[in-house]
Design an enzyme around this catalytic site. Sequence first.
Site, PDB file in Angstrom:
ATOM      1  N   ASP A  59       1.421 -27.447  -2.477  1.00  0.00           N
ATOM      2  CA  ASP A  59       2.573 -26.803  -3.112  1.00  0.00           C
ATOM      3  C   ASP A  59       2.814 -25.494  -2.374  1.00  0.00           C
ATOM      4  O   ASP A  59       1.920 -24.646  -2.297  1.00  0.00           O
ATOM      5  CB  ASP A  59       2.295 -26.537  -4.596  1.00  0.00           C
ATOM      6  CG  ASP A  59       3.487 -25.920  -5.300  1.00  0.00           C
ATOM      7  OD1 ASP A  59       4.498 -26.619  -5.455  1.00  0.00           O
ATOM      8  OD2 ASP A  59       3.400 -24.738  -5.714  1.00  0.00           O
ATOM      9  N   ASP A  88       4.212 -21.977  -2.069  1.00  0.00           N
ATOM     10  CA  ASP A  88       4.702 -20.892  -2.917  1.00  0.00           C
ATOM     11  C   ASP A  88       4.957 -19.660  -2.047  1.00  0.00           C
ATOM     12  O   ASP A  88       4.335 -18.614  -2.196  1.00  0.00           O
ATOM     13  CB  ASP A  88       3.687 -20.582  -4.019  1.00  0.00           C
ATOM     14  CG  ASP A  88       4.282 -19.739  -5.134  1.00  0.00           C
ATOM     15  OD1 ASP A  88       5.458 -19.365  -5.027  1.00  0.00           O
ATOM     16  OD2 ASP A  88       3.566 -19.439  -6.099  1.00  0.00           O
ATOM     17  N   GLU A 111       7.157 -16.747  -1.276  1.00  0.00           N
ATOM     18  CA  GLU A 111       8.143 -15.954  -2.025  1.00  0.00           C
ATOM     19  C   GLU A 111       8.610 -14.759  -1.186  1.00  0.00           C
ATOM     20  O   GLU A 111       8.009 -13.692  -1.260  1.00  0.00           O
ATOM     21  CB  GLU A 111       7.531 -15.491  -3.351  1.00  0.00           C
ATOM     22  CG  GLU A 111       7.094 -16.654  -4.237  1.00  0.00           C
ATOM     23  CD  GLU A 111       6.621 -16.220  -5.610  1.00  0.00           C
ATOM     24  OE1 GLU A 111       7.078 -15.175  -6.128  1.00  0.00           O
ATOM     25  OE2 GLU A 111       5.786 -16.938  -6.185  1.00  0.00           O
ATOM     26  N   TYR A 139      11.326 -18.499 -14.757  1.00  0.00           N
ATOM     27  CA  TYR A 139      10.768 -17.354 -15.470  1.00  0.00           C
ATOM     28  C   TYR A 139      10.835 -16.178 -14.509  1.00  0.00           C
ATOM     29  O   TYR A 139      11.181 -16.343 -13.331  1.00  0.00           O
ATOM     30  CB  TYR A 139       9.340 -17.622 -15.955  1.00  0.00           C
ATOM     31  CG  TYR A 139       8.438 -18.328 -14.962  1.00  0.00           C
ATOM     32  CD1 TYR A 139       7.918 -17.674 -13.849  1.00  0.00           C
ATOM     33  CD2 TYR A 139       8.100 -19.669 -15.151  1.00  0.00           C
ATOM     34  CE1 TYR A 139       7.094 -18.316 -12.951  1.00  0.00           C
ATOM     35  CE2 TYR A 139       7.268 -20.325 -14.253  1.00  0.00           C
ATOM     36  CZ  TYR A 139       6.768 -19.655 -13.161  1.00  0.00           C
ATOM     37  OH  TYR A 139       5.954 -20.297 -12.262  1.00  0.00           O
TER      38      TYR A 139
END
Length: 371
Positions: free
Chosen positions: A129, A131, A133, A202
């Site tokens: 995965d 991630d 950012e 979120y």
Amino acid sequence: MHRSILFFLCLLALNVCAQQPGKLNVIAYYSAGPEKVDNLPAEKLSHIIFSFCHLTGNKLTVDSKRDSTTIQKLVNLKKRNAKLKVILSLGGWSGCPSCSDVFSTDVGRKEFAQSVLKLNQYFKSDGIDLDWEYPTIEGYPGHRFVPEDKQNFTALVRDLRKTLGTEYEVSFAAGGFQKFLDESVEWKEVMKEVDRVNLMTYDLVNGYSTVTGHHTALYSTPQLRESTDNAVQYLIKLGIPANKLVIGGAFYGRMWEGVVATNNGLYQSGKFKAGIDFKNFDQEISEQKGFVKYWDDVAKAPYSYNAAEKLFITYDDKRSLALKTKYAIDHKLDGIMFWELSLDTDKDGLLDAIIQTMQTETKQGKSAKKK
């Protein structure tokens, strides 16, 4: 003739299974240590994403012996749930300082992909995965981001898919906010290669904001466009298959201080104070502590306000997560994920609200079929 009929019936059966209500992937990010792993509710989950691995040079690496032990124990949970998949995650909010540089070259991407394969083979885990950012747009302060990240990210997932084949899963965590949706990745090209995207619906109002709002609302409001539904509908309109979309729940709240009482603190000026784990809500934001709980029926989101101390907090609770779960089912999404598993209560928590909603929807679906 008989073979044709049999083939048709098999296809029909598979389609019915795929359409069954309540069938969702339930995906937990996990960033705590090995001590808690044996007590994790593995039977309630489809995936656990170990958070986080990082880059050393061009290679995906595990930071410590402690992290290796955690991954090994997570994989061992498959003895309790044979269908459980354990995914290794790269990055995190502050964990991708060299991603833009490494993934800007063909050599860097290919060496990374090979390291992902080797780590998964070693741990007997099930995929990666990403991630990062963020590609293309500003993320963690000081991390490099350039326009070329957009095409490089596409090349990265293509290399991963080519190297990992179909035996391993490839997914990525995506910002659920509009700037990421508009600018960060080449959605149509990337989604051809990955199993799913985990939409971080979120932190939509984050710690840099000087105005309060719902950080994980299901629906947009006149005052706040950012929401779970906004992200999902944007991608569906782009032509992204709904069954590759995963929405996110927050097992924590975000608190602001210095917030005036107007509108019970919602959409008011303030200064970010702290994050609060769901497992600590009863102690930190209870009525005894001076907090009053409110419900926004447009956003389908809770919030609380302490008038005496001028504190405002936005969060998910059992009700809002049940509604998110039903939304995922009704819109035939791939699943629901959340940050983060160790923030939940040991029993009767937010994960249980997700599971109970899935069970209710399954029962209602079966009842409707009988009618």
